[in-house]
Design a protein around this motif. Structure first.
Motif, mmCIF file in Angstrom:
data_model
loop_
_atom_site.group_PDB
_atom_site.id
_atom_site.type_symbol
_atom_site.label_atom_id
_atom_site.label_comp_id
_atom_site.label_asym_id
_atom_site.label_seq_id
_atom_site.Cartn_x
_atom_site.Cartn_y
_atom_site.Cartn_z
ATOM 1 N N LEU A 142 -9.163 -4.415 -0.875
ATOM 2 C CA LEU A 142 -9.595 -3.707 -2.080
ATOM 3 C C LEU A 142 -10.040 -2.289 -1.723
ATOM 4 C CD1 LEU A 142 -11.664 -6.422 -4.002
ATOM 5 C CD2 LEU A 142 -9.378 -5.595 -4.552
ATOM 6 N N ARG A 143 -10.752 -2.156 -0.618
ATOM 7 C CA ARG A 143 -11.207 -0.823 -0.205
ATOM 8 C C ARG A 143 -10.027 0.109 0.076
ATOM 9 N NH1 ARG A 143 -14.839 -4.031 3.123
ATOM 10 N NH2 ARG A 143 -16.902 -4.101 2.155
ATOM 11 N N GLU A 144 -9.030 -0.422 0.762
ATOM 12 C CA GLU A 144 -7.865 0.417 1.056
ATOM 13 C C GLU A 144 -7.141 0.811 -0.228
ATOM 14 O OE1 GLU A 144 -3.692 0.573 3.618
ATOM 15 O OE2 GLU A 144 -5.043 -1.139 3.872
ATOM 16 N N ALA A 145 -7.048 -0.141 -1.172
ATOM 17 C CA ALA A 145 -6.387 0.162 -2.445
ATOM 18 C C ALA A 145 -7.116 1.276 -3.185
ATOM 19 C CB ALA A 145 -6.315 -1.100 -3.310
ATOM 20 N N ILE A 146 -8.445 1.254 -3.144
ATOM 21 C CA ILE A 146 -9.230 2.308 -3.793
ATOM 22 C C ILE A 146 -8.990 3.649 -3.099
ATOM 23 C CG2 ILE A 146 -11.564 3.121 -4.297
ATOM 24 C CD1 ILE A 146 -12.367 0.128 -4.535
ATOM 25 N N LEU A 147 -8.994 3.658 -1.786
ATOM 26 C CA LEU A 147 -8.758 4.893 -1.045
ATOM 27 C C LEU A 147 -7.388 5.481 -1.332
ATOM 28 C CD1 LEU A 147 -10.343 3.968 2.407
ATOM 29 C CD2 LEU A 147 -11.166 5.712 0.807
ATOM 30 N N ARG A 148 -6.434 4.599 -1.676
ATOM 31 C CA ARG A 148 -5.071 5.067 -1.938
ATOM 32 C C ARG A 148 -4.822 5.376 -3.421
ATOM 33 N NH1 ARG A 148 -0.694 3.738 1.968
ATOM 34 N NH2 ARG A 148 -1.630 3.002 3.912
ATOM 35 N N GLY A 149 -5.830 5.187 -4.284
ATOM 36 C CA GLY A 149 -5.657 5.642 -5.659
ATOM 37 C C GLY A 149 -6.030 4.698 -6.777
ATOM 38 N N ILE A 150 -6.312 3.428 -6.484
ATOM 39 C CA ILE A 150 -6.772 2.518 -7.538
ATOM 40 C C ILE A 150 -8.171 2.942 -7.968
ATOM 41 C CG2 ILE A 150 -7.533 0.163 -8.033
ATOM 42 C CD1 ILE A 150 -4.519 0.383 -8.049
ATOM 43 N N CYS A 151 -8.391 3.096 -9.280
ATOM 44 C CA CYS A 151 -9.730 3.491 -9.738
ATOM 45 C C CYS A 151 -10.295 2.535 -10.784
ATOM 46 C CB CYS A 151 -9.732 4.928 -10.257
ATOM 47 S SG CYS A 151 -8.683 5.218 -11.690
ATOM 48 N N LYS A 152 -9.589 1.444 -11.072
ATOM 49 C CA LYS A 152 -10.112 0.384 -11.951
ATOM 50 C C LYS A 152 -9.656 -0.944 -11.364
ATOM 51 C CE LYS A 152 -9.938 -1.351 -16.776
ATOM 52 N NZ LYS A 152 -8.948 -2.439 -16.802
ATOM 53 N N ILE A 153 -10.613 -1.828 -11.096
ATOM 54 C CA ILE A 153 -10.303 -3.121 -10.505
ATOM 55 C C ILE A 153 -10.754 -4.219 -11.460
ATOM 56 C CG2 ILE A 153 -10.849 -4.708 -8.624
ATOM 57 C CD1 ILE A 153 -11.065 -2.338 -6.775
ATOM 58 N N ASN A 154 -9.804 -5.044 -11.897
ATOM 59 C CA ASN A 154 -10.102 -6.112 -12.839
ATOM 60 C C ASN A 154 -10.538 -7.384 -12.116
ATOM 61 O OD1 ASN A 154 -9.107 -4.273 -14.686
ATOM 62 N ND2 ASN A 154 -7.899 -5.791 -15.802
ATOM 63 N N MET A 192 0.814 -1.214 0.000
ATOM 64 C CA MET A 192 0.000 0.000 0.000
ATOM 65 C C MET A 192 0.852 1.270 0.000
ATOM 66 S SD MET A 192 -3.090 -1.035 -0.254
ATOM 67 C CE MET A 192 -4.174 -2.431 0.105
ATOM 68 N N ASN A 193 1.982 1.238 0.662
ATOM 69 C CA ASN A 193 2.849 2.421 0.669
ATOM 70 C C ASN A 193 3.390 2.707 -0.730
ATOM 71 O OD1 ASN A 193 2.507 2.860 3.409
ATOM 72 N ND2 ASN A 193 4.258 1.590 3.969
ATOM 73 N N ARG A 194 3.694 1.641 -1.467
ATOM 74 C CA ARG A 194 4.148 1.821 -2.855
ATOM 75 C C ARG A 194 3.014 2.404 -3.699
ATOM 76 N NH1 ARG A 194 8.380 -0.222 -5.831
ATOM 77 N NH2 ARG A 194 9.008 -1.410 -3.983
ATOM 78 N N LEU A 195 1.813 1.910 -3.478
ATOM 79 C CA LEU A 195 0.656 2.437 -4.200
ATOM 80 C C LEU A 195 0.505 3.931 -3.957
ATOM 81 C CD1 LEU A 195 -2.011 2.454 -5.734
ATOM 82 C CD2 LEU A 195 -3.091 1.367 -3.748
ATOM 83 N N THR A 196 0.613 4.346 -2.720
ATOM 84 C CA THR A 196 0.512 5.769 -2.393
ATOM 85 C C THR A 196 1.595 6.575 -3.102
ATOM 86 O OG1 THR A 196 -0.484 5.332 -0.238
ATOM 87 C CG2 THR A 196 0.624 7.457 -0.519
ATOM 88 N N ALA A 197 2.808 6.046 -3.127
ATOM 89 C CA ALA A 197 3.919 6.744 -3.782
ATOM 90 C C ALA A 197 3.688 6.854 -5.285
ATOM 91 C CB ALA A 197 5.230 6.021 -3.501
ATOM 92 N N ILE A 198 3.136 5.810 -5.896
ATOM 93 C CA ILE A 198 2.836 5.855 -7.332
ATOM 94 C C ILE A 198 1.749 6.882 -7.601
ATOM 95 C CG2 ILE A 198 1.936 4.542 -9.298
ATOM 96 C CD1 ILE A 198 3.195 2.023 -7.980
ATOM 97 N N ARG A 199 0.738 6.889 -6.760
ATOM 98 C CA ARG A 199 -0.362 7.856 -6.930
ATOM 99 C C ARG A 199 0.154 9.289 -6.837
ATOM 100 N NH1 ARG A 199 -3.503 10.729 -8.675
ATOM 101 N NH2 ARG A 199 -5.576 11.259 -7.911
ATOM 102 N N GLU A 200 1.108 9.508 -5.956
ATOM 103 C CA GLU A 200 1.672 10.857 -5.798
ATOM 104 C C GLU A 200 2.579 11.245 -6.962
ATOM 105 O OE1 GLU A 200 3.564 10.564 -2.019
ATOM 106 O OE2 GLU A 200 1.713 10.901 -0.870
ATOM 107 N N SER A 201 3.056 10.249 -7.708
ATOM 108 C CA SER A 201 4.008 10.528 -8.782
ATOM 109 C C SER A 201 3.345 10.757 -10.136
ATOM 110 C CB SER A 201 5.009 9.371 -8.906
ATOM 111 O OG SER A 201 4.397 8.231 -9.479
#
Length: 276
Positions: A210-222, A183-192
């Motif tokens: 999945l909910r946490e991933a969405i809150l951190r920036g995922i907007c499409k879930i396959n 999740m920390n990597r996800l946040t860093a990618i979202r910020e970049s």
């Protein structure tokens, strides 16, 4: 346009569910659940599903079913490594395409993706690419190759791609051990980068993750593996020691099983945005 919709969702901590379909029955189950939930969604096709159904038939079937159930949806080509197939799909009316050159070098991935972006511009279509190692079916999940935030920024700027599938610990198919997303990597990618971020391999990932991933920036879930799995398992149960030969009687329980699965996933997605 799909890009604007995803960007709007991302800014509100929301996401779209992107569901693969394999025949009319899985398509019907997916659309029924979207209609019941009053939720838009993305319908995805891979090369193998296109080969099985037929390109024009698949598109027309998807469009007709979306209209019949009054569901807002987009048709997306999933995991294509072929420029020619992408052009065929765009000619057939796809709203979105994915070019997957993630197993190429970084520079090759950029060059291939940029070529597809330029093609898609002529159709006003959405383009997704992948950066990093997300294990495909049959590939080792022990290998690592997580998406680097700095490379993500460089990749999006160099290609102009709209959406980026990132590697943060998910894998295609079912998991042999409990999944763990970085999740920390996800946040860093979202910020970049402002690209729409995509999570592949959601089958088997717990709802809270999945909910946490969405809150951190995922907007499409396959979602793919769980759909075909529950359809086939339910159908197998229906056919076991069953003399019935009327497919119109044995298919509906499998359709309903798909509908319930997708409905549960849509509810997970919707509750995130409602609570954000």
């Amino acid at each position: 346009m799909l890009h604007k919709h995803l960007q709007s969702l991302q800014s509100k901590h929301g996401a779209l569910l992107a569901t693969n379909f394999y025949n009319f029955e899985t398509l019907k189950g997916i659309i029924q659940s979207a209609a019941a939930a009053d939720s838009p969604l993305i319908l995805q096709l891979t090369r193998s599903s296109i080969d099985y159904i037929g390109l024009k038939t698949a598109v027309q079937m998807a469009r007709a079913t979306l209209r019949e159930y009054n569901v807002t949806g987009w048709i997306h080509l999933d995991h294509s490594d072929s420029y020619d197939l992408i052009q065929q799909c765009l000619d057939a009316g796809f709203d979105s395409v994915m070019i997957d050159a993630s197993e190429k070098s970084f520079d090759e991935n950029i060059a291939i993706t940029r070529k597809v972006v330029l093609l898609a511009e002529r159709y006003n279509a959405h383009v997704e690419a992948e950066l990093g190692y997300v294990a495909k079916l049959g590939q080792s999940t022990a290998m690592t190759g997580f998406t680097d935030p700095q490379q993500a920024m460089q990749f999006v700027e160099a290609t102009g791609v709209h959406a980026l599938a990132i590697a943060i610990g998910s894998a295609h198919g079912f998991y042999t051990a409990a999944p763990k997303l970085d999740m920390n990597r996800l946040t860093a990618i979202r910020e970049s980068t402002n690209a729409s971020l995509v999570l592949h391999g959601s089958s088997g990932i717990p709802s809270d993750m999945l909910r946490e991933a969405i809150l951190r920036g995922i907007c499409k879930i396959n979602l793919a593996t769980e759909i075909k799995n529950i359809f086939i398992k339910t159908l197998q149960d229906q056919l076991r020691n069953n003399p019935e030969i009327d497919l119109r009687k044995v298919f509906p329980p499998a359709i309903e099983a798909v509908s319930k699965l997708v409905g549960d996933k849509l509810q997970t997605v919707k509750t995130v945005q409602a609570s954000a």
